[in-house]
Design a protein around this motif. Structure first.
Motif, PDB file in Angstrom:
ATOM      1  N   GLY A   1      -4.033  43.243  48.700  1.00 58.60           N
ATOM      2  CA  GLY A   1      -4.603  44.370  48.540  1.00 58.60           C
ATOM      3  C   GLY A   1      -5.301  44.817  47.595  1.00 58.60           C
ATOM      4  O   GLY A   1      -5.949  45.743  47.445  1.00 58.60           O
ATOM      5  N   GLN A   2      -5.669  43.848  46.619  1.00 53.84           N
ATOM      6  CA  GLN A   2      -6.447  44.141  45.518  1.00 53.84           C
ATOM      7  C   GLN A   2      -6.768  42.529  44.714  1.00 53.84           C
ATOM      8  O   GLN A   2      -6.320  41.715  45.024  1.00 53.84           O
ATOM      9  CB  GLN A   2      -5.735  44.717  44.111  1.00 53.84           C
ATOM     10  CG  GLN A   2      -4.521  43.962  43.720  1.00 53.84           C
ATOM     11  CD  GLN A   2      -3.896  44.772  42.561  1.00 53.84           C
ATOM     12  OE1 GLN A   2      -3.144  45.902  42.860  1.00 53.84           O
ATOM     13  NE2 GLN A   2      -4.194  44.069  41.274  1.00 53.84           N
TER      14      GLN A   2
ATOM     15  N   LYS B   1      -7.449  51.713  47.594  1.00 56.33           N
ATOM     16  CA  LYS B   1      -6.283  51.704  47.060  1.00 56.33           C
ATOM     17  C   LYS B   1      -5.926  51.475  45.711  1.00 56.33           C
ATOM     18  O   LYS B   1      -6.708  51.743  45.014  1.00 56.33           O
ATOM     19  CB  LYS B   1      -5.401  50.314  47.814  1.00 56.33           C
ATOM     20  CG  LYS B   1      -5.701  50.378  49.510  1.00 56.33           C
ATOM     21  CD  LYS B   1      -4.996  49.134  50.185  1.00 56.33           C
ATOM     22  CE  LYS B   1      -5.044  49.118  51.801  1.00 56.33           C
ATOM     23  NZ  LYS B   1      -4.506  48.189  52.155  1.00 56.33           N
TER      24      LYS B   1
ATOM     25  N   GLY C   1      -8.563  47.688  43.624  1.00 53.96           N
ATOM     26  CA  GLY C   1      -8.040  47.694  45.001  1.00 53.96           C
ATOM     27  C   GLY C   1      -8.757  48.566  45.893  1.00 53.96           C
ATOM     28  O   GLY C   1      -8.363  48.945  47.021  1.00 53.96           O
TER      29      GLY C   1
ATOM     30  N   SER D   1      -0.497  46.703  40.907  1.00 51.50           N
ATOM     31  CA  SER D   1       0.869  46.366  41.537  1.00 51.50           C
ATOM     32  C   SER D   1       1.797  45.783  40.635  1.00 51.50           C
ATOM     33  O   SER D   1       1.505  45.293  39.596  1.00 51.50           O
ATOM     34  CB  SER D   1       0.427  45.268  42.595  1.00 51.50           C
ATOM     35  OG  SER D   1       0.044  43.978  42.104  1.00 51.50           O
TER      36      SER D   1
ATOM     37  N   HIS E   1      -4.970  50.122  42.010  1.00 53.86           N
ATOM     38  CA  HIS E   1      -5.673  48.932  41.286  1.00 53.86           C
ATOM     39  C   HIS E   1      -4.583  48.272  40.447  1.00 53.86           C
ATOM     40  O   HIS E   1      -5.029  47.586  39.724  1.00 53.86           O
ATOM     41  CB  HIS E   1      -6.633  49.778  40.414  1.00 53.86           C
ATOM     42  CG  HIS E   1      -7.717  50.421  41.208  1.00 53.86           C
ATOM     43  ND1 HIS E   1      -8.428  50.231  42.220  1.00 53.86           N
ATOM     44  CD2 HIS E   1      -7.955  51.830  41.078  1.00 53.86           C
ATOM     45  CE1 HIS E   1      -9.430  51.100  42.591  1.00 53.86           C
ATOM     46  NE2 HIS E   1      -8.832  52.090  41.875  1.00 53.86           N
TER      47      HIS E   1
ATOM     48  N   PRO F   1       2.023  48.485  45.656  1.00 54.69           N
ATOM     49  CA  PRO F   1       0.974  49.119  44.758  1.00 54.69           C
ATOM     50  C   PRO F   1       1.583  50.401  43.882  1.00 54.69           C
ATOM     51  O   PRO F   1       2.623  50.994  44.427  1.00 54.69           O
ATOM     52  CB  PRO F   1       0.131  49.796  45.996  1.00 54.69           C
ATOM     53  CG  PRO F   1       0.448  48.988  47.200  1.00 54.69           C
ATOM     54  CD  PRO F   1       1.783  48.653  46.889  1.00 54.69           C
TER      55      PRO F   1
END
Length: 241
Positions: free
Chosen positions: A76-77, A101, A98, A105, A103, A116
């Motif tokens: 996701g990033q 989403k 991200g 995790s 940035h 996240p």
């Protein structure tokens, strides 16, 4: 040390920097060799054999002090910075970009299955630092002159005010040895020191040129001795803090 030149590789010195060799030890991954692009290497303070190397789409880790390597992705990033909890080496943070989403995790499984976090952060995160004493506290910085602090393991973050411009790069952030409330920040506008966990900052770069301080290092035996590296201006040494 990761490089970005004709030979994009990970280099290692075993003699305090006198000589260097490309790390070509056992690598089980999607590429023929490691291809880091110059982001900061992260180590697990309580388990030094764990090494993390953020790169572009693929990132690299070693569990045995660099003897063997594997690659992985952060879901996701993009990840430009990593940090490991100083008390629990299985907690790994990855910061970057991200999209819409988060940035940042956080993984509680040694980098696997990251979730996240990072509410309040803006892209892109290029620097992460975890408090060596209070491991629930971490700091994140972007290249747009912004710095954030979290006291909830990255779940939520609040912006810190630093006297630099909105487009001035933050290059380096370090704790003073043995005093996690004292931080040093190297930036495009010079060197700054905070004695209260980042709540306030004072310039600490007299005689350094006050411009493009890209790195700072402190003597672990005497924090009053430090080195500051300036782009184009050389390395400066202070023995009075």
């Amino acid at each position: 040390m990761g490089t970005h030149n004709k030979i994009t590789a990970l280099w290692r010195s075993r003699d305090r920097g006198a000589t260097w060799n490309v790390v070509t030890d056992s690598y089980a991954g999607q590429m023929s060799t490691l291809h880091p692009v110059g982001y900061r290497i992260a180590f697990a303070p309580s388990r030094p054999s764990d090494i993390w190397v953020p790169s572009t789409n693929l990132h690299y880790r070693s569990r045995d002090g660099g003897k063997s390597w594997s690659d992985f992705r952060v879901e996701g990033q993009d990840a430009y910075a990593m940090a490991v909890d100083p008390q629990n080496p299985d907690i790994v943070y990855a910061g970057g970009h991200g999209g819409r989403k988060a940035h940042l995790s956080r993984s509680a499984a040694g980098g696997e299955s990251g979730k996240p976090v990072g509410a309040g952060l803006e892209p892109a995160i290029y620097l992460l630092l975890v408090d060596p004493v209070h491991s629930a506290t971490d700091y994140a910085a972007s290249r747009s002159g912004k710095l954030w602090k979290s006291v909830a393991r990255g779940a939520t973050s609040a912006a810190l005010a630093v006297a630099i411009g909105a487009t001035d790069d933050i290059y380096n952030l370090r704790f003073e040895p043995g005093k996690s409330e004292i931080l040093w920040l190297a930036s495009e506008k010079g060197l700054f020191r905070s004695a209260d966990g980042g709540m306030s900052w004072q310039r600490s770069d007299r005689d350094s040129g006050r411009y493009l301080i890209q790195a700072v290092a402190l003597d672990p035996a005497d924090a009053r001795t430090l080195l500051a590296a300036s782009a184009g201006g050389g390395v400066y040494r202070s023995e009075d803090g």
